[in-house]
Design a protein around this motif. Structure first.
Motif, PDB file in Angstrom:
ATOM      1  N   ASP A   1      35.258  18.155  -7.443  1.00 36.66           N
ATOM      2  CA  ASP A   1      36.158  18.908  -6.561  1.00 36.66           C
ATOM      3  C   ASP A   1      37.246  19.617  -7.364  1.00 36.66           C
ATOM      4  O   ASP A   1      37.571  20.777  -7.102  1.00 36.66           O
ATOM      5  CB  ASP A   1      36.796  17.963  -5.543  1.00 36.66           C
ATOM      6  CG  ASP A   1      35.820  17.497  -4.473  1.00 36.66           C
ATOM      7  OD1 ASP A   1      34.706  18.051  -4.413  1.00 36.66           O
ATOM      8  OD2 ASP A   1      36.176  16.579  -3.713  1.00 36.66           O
ATOM      9  N   ALA A   2      37.820  18.882  -8.338  1.00 33.99           N
ATOM     10  CA  ALA A   2      38.905  19.465  -9.130  1.00 33.99           C
ATOM     11  C   ALA A   2      38.422  20.632  -9.982  1.00 33.99           C
ATOM     12  O   ALA A   2      39.085  21.676 -10.074  1.00 33.99           O
ATOM     13  CB  ALA A   2      39.539  18.385 -10.012  1.00 33.99           C
ATOM     14  N   LEU A   3      37.252  20.474 -10.607  1.00 31.46           N
ATOM     15  CA  LEU A   3      36.724  21.542 -11.456  1.00 31.46           C
ATOM     16  C   LEU A   3      36.353  22.776 -10.628  1.00 31.46           C
ATOM     17  O   LEU A   3      36.640  23.910 -11.017  1.00 31.46           O
ATOM     18  CB  LEU A   3      35.495  21.040 -12.226  1.00 31.46           C
ATOM     19  CG  LEU A   3      35.758  19.988 -13.307  1.00 31.46           C
ATOM     20  CD1 LEU A   3      34.430  19.464 -13.855  1.00 31.46           C
ATOM     21  CD2 LEU A   3      36.600  20.560 -14.444  1.00 31.46           C
TER      22      LEU A   3
ATOM     23  N   VAL B   1      28.678  22.790 -12.531  1.00 32.83           N
ATOM     24  CA  VAL B   1      29.174  21.440 -12.249  1.00 32.83           C
ATOM     25  C   VAL B   1      28.208  20.730 -11.302  1.00 32.83           C
ATOM     26  O   VAL B   1      27.965  21.190 -10.184  1.00 32.83           O
ATOM     27  CB  VAL B   1      30.589  21.484 -11.639  1.00 32.83           C
ATOM     28  CG1 VAL B   1      31.138  20.061 -11.491  1.00 32.83           C
ATOM     29  CG2 VAL B   1      31.516  22.329 -12.500  1.00 32.83           C
ATOM     30  N   VAL B   2      27.664  19.623 -11.774  1.00 32.58           N
ATOM     31  CA  VAL B   2      26.705  18.839 -10.991  1.00 32.58           C
ATOM     32  C   VAL B   2      27.427  17.613 -10.450  1.00 32.58           C
ATOM     33  O   VAL B   2      27.964  16.801 -11.212  1.00 32.58           O
ATOM     34  CB  VAL B   2      25.502  18.414 -11.856  1.00 32.58           C
ATOM     35  CG1 VAL B   2      24.546  17.554 -11.043  1.00 32.58           C
ATOM     36  CG2 VAL B   2      24.794  19.645 -12.415  1.00 32.58           C
ATOM     37  N   ASN B   3      27.436  17.481  -9.140  1.00 30.84           N
ATOM     38  CA  ASN B   3      28.079  16.342  -8.484  1.00 30.84           C
ATOM     39  C   ASN B   3      27.222  15.090  -8.668  1.00 30.84           C
ATOM     40  O   ASN B   3      26.045  15.068  -8.318  1.00 30.84           O
ATOM     41  CB  ASN B   3      28.248  16.646  -6.992  1.00 30.84           C
ATOM     42  CG  ASN B   3      29.159  15.667  -6.289  1.00 30.84           C
ATOM     43  OD1 ASN B   3      29.130  14.476  -6.537  1.00 30.84           O
ATOM     44  ND2 ASN B   3      29.971  16.193  -5.383  1.00 30.84           N
ATOM     45  N   LEU B   4      27.823  14.041  -9.223  1.00 34.00           N
ATOM     46  CA  LEU B   4      27.093  12.796  -9.461  1.00 34.00           C
ATOM     47  C   LEU B   4      26.459  12.255  -8.184  1.00 34.00           C
ATOM     48  O   LEU B   4      25.371  11.657  -8.223  1.00 34.00           O
ATOM     49  CB  LEU B   4      28.059  11.755 -10.048  1.00 34.00           C
ATOM     50  CG  LEU B   4      27.474  10.372 -10.357  1.00 34.00           C
ATOM     51  CD1 LEU B   4      26.442  10.442 -11.451  1.00 34.00           C
ATOM     52  CD2 LEU B   4      28.599   9.398 -10.730  1.00 34.00           C
TER      53      LEU B   4
ATOM     54  N   GLY C   1      37.996  11.993 -16.046  1.00 32.65           N
ATOM     55  CA  GLY C   1      38.073  13.387 -16.450  1.00 32.65           C
ATOM     56  C   GLY C   1      37.690  13.657 -17.886  1.00 32.65           C
ATOM     57  O   GLY C   1      37.726  14.810 -18.319  1.00 32.65           O
ATOM     58  N   ARG C   2      37.289  12.612 -18.597  1.00 38.40           N
ATOM     59  CA  ARG C   2      36.866  12.808 -19.986  1.00 38.40           C
ATOM     60  C   ARG C   2      35.347  12.915 -20.054  1.00 38.40           C
ATOM     61  O   ARG C   2      34.635  12.173 -19.368  1.00 38.40           O
ATOM     62  CB  ARG C   2      37.346  11.646 -20.856  1.00 38.40           C
ATOM     63  CG  ARG C   2      38.857  11.599 -21.019  1.00 38.40           C
ATOM     64  CD  ARG C   2      39.297  10.475 -21.920  1.00 38.40           C
ATOM     65  NE  ARG C   2      38.980   9.178 -21.364  1.00 38.40           N
ATOM     66  CZ  ARG C   2      39.323   8.022 -21.935  1.00 38.40           C
ATOM     67  NH1 ARG C   2      39.957   8.020 -23.089  1.00 38.40           N
ATOM     68  NH2 ARG C   2      39.013   6.883 -21.348  1.00 38.40           N
TER      69      ARG C   2
ATOM     70  N   GLY D   1      33.643  16.876  -2.146  1.00 35.45           N
ATOM     71  CA  GLY D   1      33.146  15.598  -2.647  1.00 35.45           C
ATOM     72  C   GLY D   1      31.656  15.405  -2.484  1.00 35.45           C
ATOM     73  O   GLY D   1      31.142  14.315  -2.734  1.00 35.45           O
ATOM     74  N   GLU D   2      30.930  16.467  -2.077  1.00 33.90           N
ATOM     75  CA  GLU D   2      29.521  16.303  -1.729  1.00 33.90           C
ATOM     76  C   GLU D   2      28.559  17.177  -2.519  1.00 33.90           C
ATOM     77  O   GLU D   2      27.439  16.753  -2.804  1.00 33.90           O
ATOM     78  CB  GLU D   2      29.321  16.597  -0.240  1.00 33.90           C
ATOM     79  CG  GLU D   2      29.982  15.588   0.695  1.00 33.90           C
ATOM     80  CD  GLU D   2      29.329  14.225   0.643  1.00 33.90           C
ATOM     81  OE1 GLU D   2      28.131  14.157   0.307  1.00 33.90           O
ATOM     82  OE2 GLU D   2      30.010  13.231   0.932  1.00 33.90           O
ATOM     83  N   VAL D   3      28.947  18.394  -2.853  1.00 30.46           N
ATOM     84  CA  VAL D   3      27.974  19.339  -3.402  1.00 30.46           C
ATOM     85  C   VAL D   3      28.361  19.786  -4.808  1.00 30.46           C
ATOM     86  O   VAL D   3      29.395  19.403  -5.350  1.00 30.46           O
ATOM     87  CB  VAL D   3      27.812  20.566  -2.471  1.00 30.46           C
ATOM     88  CG1 VAL D   3      27.221  20.138  -1.133  1.00 30.46           C
ATOM     89  CG2 VAL D   3      29.160  21.266  -2.266  1.00 30.46           C
ATOM     90  N   ASN D   4      27.496  20.605  -5.395  1.00 32.11           N
ATOM     91  CA  ASN D   4      27.671  21.120  -6.744  1.00 32.11           C
ATOM     92  C   ASN D   4      28.320  22.501  -6.680  1.00 32.11           C
ATOM     93  O   ASN D   4      28.512  23.061  -5.602  1.00 32.11           O
ATOM     94  CB  ASN D   4      26.308  21.219  -7.429  1.00 32.11           C
ATOM     95  CG  ASN D   4      25.424  20.024  -7.131  1.00 32.11           C
ATOM     96  OD1 ASN D   4      25.682  18.921  -7.582  1.00 32.11           O
ATOM     97  ND2 ASN D   4      24.354  20.242  -6.358  1.00 32.11           N
TER      98      ASN D   4
END
Length: 267
Positions: A164-166, A187-190, A87-88, A176-179
């Motif tokens: 997901d949290a953001l 927020v860009v999902n890795l 989270g950092r 857990g899959e998308v932005n």
């Protein structure tokens, strides 16, 4: 005349000494014979057991491994994307030039620690995408990257769990899959940044351009669009991760001639 029986006298003198000498020699020979037999037997026993010890070694008493019965099953490939982060975030240092015309939107770029990407490398890619003439500058937008507030939006590359949290803070379920885009956060999902999508396999630069153009488009007030027709390029504001629906993959809001690539509004 009756002859009386008399005992034979015992040997004395030289005869006695000779008998004792012969007895001593016999005893010595017997002892030597016994010793030679013991040495020979021990040597022969050593010659029989040494090859066995050399062949089997110290593991001779171990249970032998079973012979292979076929080819080993291949191990499943593991995803190179970590699901969890701490989270950092680390922010990309420095600023960019202003691209486009008018008052620029100030944006920052942050990368969650442990993703394997540096903030500087991600910022360079975001800068490239936003500066492309096929991007939102053709619609009249202007951008400038900064490394301190205030921000008009903040691009944040995060692990799936952190994404997901953001996004949940804005009432969005990314699974857990998308932005997502909410508030000032892009927020860009890795997982998408690394694994792309089936329609952009082997084309990371194009798919990352779609991610940035789509989510920044939301920051500009753009809504979702559908496929305009079979064989036509998909709008950047189309949710292409859910399918192309007859369109061809496309990452840009405009073509090289400055024509908008759009489609019907999606409620």
């Amino acid at each position: 005349m009756t002859r009386s029986r008399t005992n034979r006298p015992a040997a004395t003198g030289p005869r006695r000494r000779a008998a004792v000498s012969r007895l001593a020699v016999l005893l010595v020979l017997a002892v030597c014979a016994v010793g030679l037999y013991a040495v020979t037997a021990g040597r022969n026993a050593g010659e029989r057991t040494a090859p066995a010890a050399a062949q089997h070694g110290p593991a001779a008493s171990a249970v032998p491994s079973p012979a292979p019965t076929g080819k080993a099953k291949p191990k499943p490939a593991r995803s190179q994307v970590p699901e969890h982060g701490d989270g950092r975030f680390t922010e990309a240092p420095g600023t960019s030039r202003t691209i486009g015309h008018g008052t620029p939107l100030r944006y920052g770029v942050e990368v969650e620690d442990g993703t394997g990407f540096s903030a500087a490398s991600v910022a360079a890619e975001v800068d490239r995408i936003l500066a492309d003439k096929r991007g939102w500058t053709t619609a009249g937008a202007a951008f400038r990257r900064v490394d301190s507030p205030p921000y008009d939006f903040l691009v944040r590359l995060a692990t799936p769990d952190t994404t997901d949290a953001l996004c949940a803070e804005y009432g969005l379920d990314t699974g857990g899959e998308v932005n997502c885009s909410g508030g000032k956060d892009v927020v860009v999902n890795l997982k998408r940044w690394v694994l792309l999508s089936p329609y952009y396999k082997g084309r990371p630069a194009e798919y990352r351009a779609l991610i940035i153009n789509h989510e920044v488009g939301h920051r500009l007030g753009r809504g979702h669009r559908g496929c305009p027709g079979p064989g036509r390029p998909a709008p950047a504001m189309m949710q292409q991760i859910k399918g192309l629906h007859g369109c061809t993959a496309n990452a840009w809001p405009y073509d090289r001639h400055g024509h908008a690539i759009t489609g019907p509004a999606v409620p």
